[in-house]
Enzyme design. Structure first.
Site, PDB file in Angstrom:
ATOM      1  N   ASP A 198      29.895  -6.555  48.628  1.00 27.79           N
ATOM      2  CA  ASP A 198      28.727  -6.497  47.748  1.00 27.79           C
ATOM      3  C   ASP A 198      27.468  -6.618  48.619  1.00 27.79           C
ATOM      4  O   ASP A 198      27.309  -7.607  49.339  1.00 27.79           O
ATOM      5  CB  ASP A 198      28.813  -7.654  46.738  1.00 27.79           C
ATOM      6  N   ASN A 206      15.725  -1.791  45.850  1.00 28.15           N
ATOM      7  CA  ASN A 206      15.275  -0.899  44.776  1.00 28.15           C
ATOM      8  C   ASN A 206      13.882  -1.282  44.278  1.00 28.15           C
ATOM      9  O   ASN A 206      13.030  -0.417  44.074  1.00 28.15           O
ATOM     10  CB  ASN A 206      16.266  -0.941  43.608  1.00 28.15           C
ATOM     11  N   HIS A 211      14.268   3.643  44.102  1.00 30.84           N
ATOM     12  CA  HIS A 211      15.692   3.946  43.980  1.00 30.84           C
ATOM     13  C   HIS A 211      16.195   4.941  45.019  1.00 30.84           C
ATOM     14  O   HIS A 211      17.345   4.890  45.436  1.00 30.84           O
ATOM     15  CB  HIS A 211      15.998   4.442  42.561  1.00 30.84           C
ATOM     16  N   ASP A 215      19.378   4.386  47.266  1.00 30.90           N
ATOM     17  CA  ASP A 215      20.489   5.331  47.423  1.00 30.90           C
ATOM     18  C   ASP A 215      20.837   5.537  48.895  1.00 30.90           C
ATOM     19  O   ASP A 215      22.007   5.650  49.268  1.00 30.90           O
ATOM     20  CB  ASP A 215      20.133   6.687  46.790  1.00 30.90           C
ATOM     21  N   GLU A 241      26.177  -1.768  43.737  1.00 36.98           N
ATOM     22  CA  GLU A 241      26.225  -2.013  45.188  1.00 36.98           C
ATOM     23  C   GLU A 241      27.569  -2.613  45.591  1.00 36.98           C
ATOM     24  O   GLU A 241      27.682  -3.285  46.602  1.00 36.98           O
ATOM     25  CB  GLU A 241      25.074  -2.920  45.618  1.00 36.98           C
TER      26      GLU A 241
END
Ligand SMILES: [Mg+2]
Length: 332
Positions: A198, A206, A211, A215, A241
């Site tokens: 994680d 973000n 975003h 990504d 994530e």
């Protein structure tokens, strides 16, 4: 910038081109050249083989390229029937249509035997060129139609189990693999490990950088995971994530080492955002294993790894913890 913003989407999701090459197999040079010439003149791409073994080698190297095979029956060492039999026994090559070139003298017998061995069509020597071209063309069409149906099915299946952003398998595929691998591990008493990953503070990436930058971080993490794994390991993006790695034949300490390799790869590649800010991406990890220590029990593997991951988060992040064990690896 360690990662280009214009990273192309994973190519595994594009449709392959249909096969477009005719393979002409004949031990007689004159006939082989004549056959090739008729087909080339009709606009077809042709490759030649002078015996059965060479033909099989060519087809097996790239079965997806061969559209139709024009195959002589009478050949020394390996005749046309033997080539046919070997092609039909291999699922990779069984669907390729074959036109059999038979000898006039025993045409009927050859035709029947050819059909029994899986030939689609036949032509007696000396054949008429336009007839050969017409027959091969019809089979090229048939092969293209079948190939399209097949590759669309494969494509749809791949899409349904692939995460488009990272190209990794998705949660649906993970669940299927977990069931399959768990059954295998318990049946054979072979170790199986699960590493859950994680990304730390992903939400802030973000929030701070947008975003698109988030990504890129996800793509970077997936690249680091893929670049460090062995062939027998398989990585998944579970969502957001969160990632998972299933490690076949791997006990908990080897799984931990695999996680540490991912940590090291990520630390070697700090991300520079479009704002100019630089950040080293870290993650928290949890390992659970079905191995000798746990009597190869795969039950609740995800829950067990998840608890270890939760403990890693709670104890300060940037570390991988093993289920119910003291802290094993701190990133710094
Ligand atoms: Mg011959």
């Amino acid at each position: 910038m360690n990662q280009r913003p214009d990273t192309p989407p994973p190519s595994s999701l594009s449709l392959p081109p249909p096969p477009d090459t005719i393979l002409v197999v004949d031990d007689d040079v004159a006939t082989r050249l004549l056959t090739s010439r008729w087909l080339s003149r009709a606009g077809m791409k042709v490759v030649e083989a002078e015996d059965g073994q060479q033909a099989l080698d060519i087809v097996r190297a790239q079965p997806e390229l061969i559209s139709v095979i024009v195959l002589d029956v009478m050949m020394p060492v390996m005749d046309g029937y033997e080539v046919l039999a070997r092609l039909s026994s291999d699922p990779e090559t069984a669907g390729i249509p074959v036109v059999l070139l038979t000898a006039h003298a025993n045409d009927e017998e050859d035709v029947i035997r050819g059909i029994q061995h899986g030939a689609y069509d036949h032509l007696a020597k000396p054949y008429r060129g336009p007839v050969l071209v017409a027959r091969v063309k019809a089979l090229v069409e048939k092969r293209r139609r079948e190939f399209n149906v097949y590759s669309r099915l494969r494509h749809a299946e791949r899409q349904a189990t692939t995460d488009p952003l990272t190209g990794l398998s998705n949660r649906r595929d993970f669940e299927r693999a977990l069931t399959r691998e768990s059954a295998f591990a318990e049946r054979h008493r072979e170790p199986l490990s699960l590493l859950l990953i994680d990304i730390d503070h992903f939400k802030s990436v973000n929030d701070l950088f947008g975003h698109a930058e988030g990504d890129r971080v996800l793509q970077l993490v997936s690249e680091c995971i893929q670049s460090t794994l062995r062939r027998s390991d398989h990585a998944y993006r579970l969502g957001g994530e969160e990632f998972a790695v299933l490690l076949r034949g791997t006990d908990s300490s080897a799984a931990l080492a695999a996680g540490q390799r991912i940590q090291a790869a990520l630390k070697a590649q700090p991300v520079i955002f479009t704002t100019g800010d630089e950040r080293t991406i870290t993650f928290s990890g949890g390992v659970a294993a079905a191995d000798l220590d746990t009597e190869f029990v795969t039950r609740e593997l995800v829950e067990r790894a998840d608890q270890a991951l939760y403990a890693a988060k709670r104890s300060g992040r940037d570390r991988i913890l093993h289920e119910e064990r003291p802290l094993v690896s701190v990133g710094e």
